[in-house]
Design an enzyme around this catalytic site. Structure first.
Site, mmCIF file in Angstrom:
data_model
loop_
_atom_site.group_PDB
_atom_site.id
_atom_site.type_symbol
_atom_site.label_atom_id
_atom_site.label_comp_id
_atom_site.label_asym_id
_atom_site.label_seq_id
_atom_site.Cartn_x
_atom_site.Cartn_y
_atom_site.Cartn_z
ATOM 1 N N GLU A 189 0.786 -0.957 -0.013
ATOM 2 C CA GLU A 189 0.129 -0.031 -0.017
ATOM 3 C C GLU A 189 0.993 1.225 -0.012
ATOM 4 O O GLU A 189 1.863 1.222 0.728
ATOM 5 C CB GLU A 189 -0.754 -0.011 1.441
ATOM 6 C CG GLU A 189 -1.888 1.068 0.947
ATOM 7 C CD GLU A 189 -2.615 0.978 2.576
ATOM 8 O OE1 GLU A 189 -2.605 0.407 3.324
ATOM 9 O OE2 GLU A 189 -3.334 2.269 2.536
ATOM 10 N N ARG A 242 6.078 -12.945 9.021
ATOM 11 C CA ARG A 242 6.528 -11.677 8.777
ATOM 12 C C ARG A 242 8.039 -11.289 9.538
ATOM 13 O O ARG A 242 8.171 -12.129 10.658
ATOM 14 C CB ARG A 242 5.554 -10.557 9.192
ATOM 15 C CG ARG A 242 5.361 -10.227 10.629
ATOM 16 C CD ARG A 242 4.283 -9.280 10.744
ATOM 17 N NE ARG A 242 4.464 -7.919 10.309
ATOM 18 C CZ ARG A 242 4.018 -7.367 9.447
ATOM 19 N NH1 ARG A 242 2.995 -7.672 8.755
ATOM 20 N NH2 ARG A 242 4.322 -6.129 9.238
ATOM 21 N N LYS A 254 5.012 0.777 8.992
ATOM 22 C CA LYS A 254 4.844 2.129 8.347
ATOM 23 C C LYS A 254 4.138 3.524 9.041
ATOM 24 O O LYS A 254 4.626 4.424 9.052
ATOM 25 C CB LYS A 254 4.243 2.083 6.921
ATOM 26 C CG LYS A 254 5.020 1.494 6.176
ATOM 27 C CD LYS A 254 4.263 1.241 4.782
ATOM 28 C CE LYS A 254 3.282 0.217 4.791
ATOM 29 N NZ LYS A 254 2.556 -0.061 3.533
HETATM 30 P P1 ATP Z 1 3.367 -1.942 7.575
HETATM 31 O O1 ATP Z 1 2.625 -2.600 8.755
HETATM 32 O O2 ATP Z 1 4.609 -1.672 7.847
HETATM 33 O O3 ATP Z 1 2.494 -0.936 7.039
HETATM 34 P P2 ATP Z 1 1.946 -3.750 5.706
HETATM 35 O O4 ATP Z 1 1.840 -5.150 5.815
HETATM 36 O O5 ATP Z 1 0.573 -2.993 6.036
HETATM 37 O O6 ATP Z 1 3.112 -3.283 6.472
HETATM 38 P P3 ATP Z 1 1.820 -3.446 2.878
HETATM 39 O O7 ATP Z 1 2.422 -2.344 2.052
HETATM 40 O O8 ATP Z 1 0.424 -3.673 3.111
HETATM 41 O O9 ATP Z 1 2.436 -3.157 4.372
HETATM 42 O O10 ATP Z 1 2.836 -4.765 2.465
HETATM 43 C C1 ATP Z 1 3.111 -5.091 1.356
HETATM 44 C C2 ATP Z 1 3.582 -6.551 1.398
HETATM 45 O O11 ATP Z 1 4.914 -6.622 2.209
HETATM 46 C C3 ATP Z 1 2.565 -7.436 1.932
HETATM 47 O O12 ATP Z 1 2.537 -8.552 1.324
HETATM 48 C C4 ATP Z 1 3.103 -7.496 3.202
HETATM 49 O O13 ATP Z 1 2.751 -8.872 3.894
HETATM 50 C C5 ATP Z 1 4.618 -7.369 3.136
HETATM 51 N N1 ATP Z 1 5.207 -7.181 4.546
HETATM 52 C C6 ATP Z 1 4.952 -6.052 5.183
HETATM 53 N N2 ATP Z 1 5.716 -6.267 6.347
HETATM 54 C C7 ATP Z 1 6.374 -7.313 6.221
HETATM 55 C C8 ATP Z 1 7.269 -7.954 7.202
HETATM 56 N N3 ATP Z 1 7.640 -7.446 8.677
HETATM 57 N N4 ATP Z 1 7.828 -9.113 6.998
HETATM 58 C C9 ATP Z 1 7.519 -9.550 5.619
HETATM 59 N N5 ATP Z 1 6.779 -9.218 4.740
HETATM 60 C C10 ATP Z 1 6.046 -7.877 5.184
HETATM 61 MG MG MG Z 2 -0.659 -1.926 5.990
#
Ligand code: ATP
Ligand code: MG
Length: 749
Positions: free
Chosen positions: A31, A258, A268
């Site tokens: 996102e 993760r 983020k």
């Molecule tokens: P954040 O919590 O940091 O905002 P998010 O999961 O909301 O992370 P997205 O932009 O939705 O962030 O994630 C894009 C991709 O990256 C998704 O497939 C998510 O599963 C993966 N991802 C995000 N954080 C991690 C992590 N700590 N380890 C592995 N994969 C991750």
């Molecule tokens: Mg998110």
């Protein structure tokens, strides 16, 4: 790219074998509401890595369904991260917003099938009606609405006729499903917000559960890989695709654990708070775990790839120790970074008996005779050393310069302290020193013993630089928030001095400042008038010492060996050697891996270590030069033995020969089996060039041969050869003939 087979790759291989999918298509679906961090790097490496390994394709898809938090600057940062890690998304990036019309049509289909309805409960009521894990939910009375009414309301929601929160579109599944996500999940909500791409066209936006599976389907994704927290969403994912009766094969969702790292916040949202709160200088602050931060700090993409490879892909959440990441960057730079000299806290040294100036050719890789490259270091009677490298009243075990103890200036001469100059406050402002002319590095024929070599820079040509030293942003292992911030995470040194070649040569971007750590020219603020270097990582893990961790699991990752794509695990014994080599002896993991897995080499190496404690240089020569010989012959047929290798490296350590000469000596040893010391003597590789050493010998010869002196002075110039020969004989051929020549002529004038 790693071919180590994790559980996802096993699934992919089986799916290809069974013919379930013809082509592997994955996607990385962030996102765009913040800069990507190391967790995203892991996801990028998994998704793009798998696509690459199986000749498939990976889409970079912006999951841009939440207009209020998204921005194009985040899209750019995400593209940059993928590229920096070395991946390619093909012709164009994808956006969920590109599919808004298609998604809307699919929603209408569900309504027409009576599998979706407009609910008009408030947010609180929706939550209440959902029930709990132990209590089944209750369906909203609005679920009874007719298809026509639902279609009408949905269209008017789209047109913007209602307020936010007034209505939502929900799937009609099962309000008592054990999986709470299946209790009539929300598919669309009203949002009167400007979308950074779609503009003001939409007043409704699809929810993750609806948009994600369909976007995957539209793009022909085969393996939809996400993190574990989406496990329960998988049922919704499959329900949508199945209920719409979409053509097979459907994409399938697979979950992995993760990445979590201690001393680090990784969401983020939390990172945005730090950026907005001014706790850091921006998304690319080198202390942040963002890709932009790592990039600016000087981390290499290879080190991130290695890190992700080494931590592997798991099905259960766990915490990774940040020292493992630091290990990977140190390990990568250890191999690559040229060694140079920078003085962080300069103390002037005047060498009173040194006249004139000279330029020293100093190797960039002094520990590795296999690697070429050198720079010019100016030298004169005025230099700077680090204040820490001199002590007037040293404690026991202090090996550097003291009033009683000489020290070597790395790549140059040995100096001794003659006088300490102090200012009015009693602080040391300068050291007056003397040097030993015959102690020059690479041809030291003095017999002065020193216990260490220190960095220095020539006073007139050194360049002032700004250094930014970073420490962990959080002092707490599991940081909760701002109160856990480490107040000393940034230290700025304004007046460090660096040798001129680093600034002028631009030989590389990343350097090891000897004895200080790895540094990188700040890509944004570095200018010729104000060179700024970021500290990438120290030479050793200082935190483990500070903390005295109780765990005895090695903080070094175990390198995998691959034979025909199969990962061969290390035996317990090999693992023991590997951690000894990386942690105790400071070898980089590649060298350690080669040694640990090869018994002949490790036995040989251990023998060399018994004779000399110079683990890095010995390991390099064993893994490169000795290993190359062992490709031709058995170990018992080698012309040289371990002891002789130690002697050779000792001569480099004692600066008797340069590493360039050492390479020649090694070749001779391998060919003839001669002793390295013998080779050096026979070839006169250590030369005496210091007039102060040669002149007394000449004078002695003059006194012993008055007749020849008279004849020479009378015009018999042939006798010059006699005198030179005598000097060479007297020095076992070590005197530099050219210098002898000049000196003899001068003496007999
Ligand atoms: P954040 O919590 O940091 O905002 P998010 O999961 O909301 O992370 P997205 O932009 O939705 O962030 O994630 C894009 C991709 O990256 C998704 O497939 C998510 O599963 C993966 N991802 C995000 N954080 C991690 C992590 N700590 N380890 C592995 N994969 C991750
Ligand atoms: Mg998110």
């Amino acid at each position: 790219m790693s071919k180590s087979k994790d559980f996802l790759r096993t699934i992919v291989e089986n799916d290809l074998k069974s013919g379930k999918y013809k082509e592997i298509v994955t996607r990385f679906p962030p996102e765009p509401n913040g800069f990507p961090h190391i967790g995203h790097a892991k996801s990028i490496i998994i998704n793009f890595g798998i696509a690459n390994d199986y000749q498939g394709h990976c889409n970079l898809r912006m999951d841009d369904t939440n207009p209020t938090t998204e921005d194009t600057k985040y899209v750019e940062a995400l593209k940059d991260a993928v590229e920096w890690l070395g991946f390619n998304w093909g012709d164009s990036i994808c956006f969920t917003s590109n599919y808004f019309s298609k998604l809307y049509d699919y929603a209408i289909e569900l309504i027409k099938m009576d599998r979706a309805y407009i609910d008009s409960l408030s947010e609180d009521e929706i939550r209440e009606y959902r029930g709990s894990v132990t209590k089944s939910g209750k369906r909203s009375k609005y679920a009874e609405r007719s298809i026509e009414e639902n279609l009408d309301l949905f269209e008017r929601m789209k047109k913007g006729e209602f307020k936010e929160g007034e209505h939502v579109l929900r799937a009609k599944i099962d309000m008592s499903a054990a999986n709470m996500k299946m209790r009539d999940p929300l598919l669309y909500r009203i949002k009167h917000a400007h979308h950074f791409r779609a503009g003001d066209e939409w007043s409704i936006y699809p929810m993750y559960d609806f948009a994600h599976c369909l976007s995957d389907y539209i793009e022909g994704v085969s393996h939809s890989i996400c993190t574990l927290e989406f496990e329960n969403n998988r049922d919704v994912y499959n329900w949508v695709l199945d209920t719409l009766g979409l053509e097979l094969p459907h994409p399938h969702q697979h979950e992995f654990a993760r990445l979590n790292i201690n001393y680090t916040v990784m969401s983020k949202r939390k990172l945005l708070e730090l950026v907005q709160g001014g706790q850091v200088s921006g998304w690319d602050d080198p202390r942040l775990p963002t890709i932009a931060g790592y990039k600016r700090r000087g981390y290499t993409p290879e080190s991130i790839l290695n890190f992700c490879d080494q931590i592997g892909i798991a099905k259960a959440n766990s915490m990774v120790d940040i020292s493992q990441l630091e290990f990977c960057i140190r390990d990568d730079l250890n191999k690559k970074a040229p060694r140079v000299m920078c003085v962080l806290d300069p103390l002037k040294v005047t060498i009173e008996n040194y006249k004139g100036r000279e330029v020293i050719d100093a190797p960039y890789y002094p520990d590795d005779i296999a690697k070429d490259g050198s720079r010019e270091m100016p030298f004169s009677n005025e230099i700077y050393i680090d204040r820490n490298d001199f002590m007037e009243q040293p404690p026991k075990g202090y090996y550097r310069l003291t009033p009683q103890q000489p020290v070597r200036l790395k790549h140059a001469y040995i100096i001794k302290c003659k006088e300490i100059i102090k200012d009015a406050n009693g602080n040391i402002s300068e050291i007056k020193a003397e040097y030993y002319p015959e102690s020059k590095s690479g041809c030291d024929s003095s017999s002065i013993k020193v216990k260490s070599a220190i960095q220095w820079v020539e006073a007139k040509q050194a360049k002032p630089v700004e250094l930014r030293l970073y420490d962990r942003l959080f002092k707490d292992e599991a940081p909760e928030g701002l109160e856990d911030i480490n107040p000393n995470s940034l230290q700025i040194i304004k007046d460090a001095l660096i040798e001129p070649a680093v600034v002028s040569d631009k030989f590389d971007e990343r350097f090891q400042f000897e004895r200080e750590g790895y540094f990188y020219a700040d890509p944004i603020e570095y200018t010729d008038t104000n060179p700024v270097f970021n500290k990438i990582v120290g030479l050793k893990d200082s935190w483990n010492k500070k903390k005295k961790t109780t765990s005895n699991t090695p903080k070094c990752p175990i390198k995998k060996a691959q034979i025909d794509g199969e990962v061969i695990p290390m035996s317990t014994k090999q693992q023991g050697l590997f951690s000894r080599y990386t942690i105790d002896l400071g070898l980089n993991s590649e060298v350690a891996n080669t040694l640990a897995r090869d018994e002949t080499l490790s036995n040989f190496y251990e023998k060399t270590l018994k004779k000399l404690h110079s683990p890095v240089a010995l390991a390099n020569i064993v893994v490169n030069e000795v290993a190359r010989e062992l490709k031709q012959v058995q170990v018992d047929e080698l012309k040289f033995n371990a002891e002789q290798i130690s002697e050779l490296i000792k001569m480099i350590d004692d600066e008797i020969v340069s590493s360039k000469i050492a390479k020649q000596i090694f070749e001779q040893m391998a060919k003839t089996g001669e002793n390295p010391i013998q080779i050096v003597e026979d070839k006169g590789l250590i030369q005496i060039s210091d007039p102060a050493k040669i002149l007394p010998i000449i004078d002695e010869i003059i006194i012993k041969n008055p007749d020849n002196v008279a004849k020479f002075k009378a015009g018999n110039s042939k006798l010059l050869g006699f005198f030179i020969g005598q000097v060479l004989k007297n020095t076992n051929g070590k005197a530099n003939p050219k210098i002898v020549n000049t000196l003899v002529i001068e003496r007999l004038k």
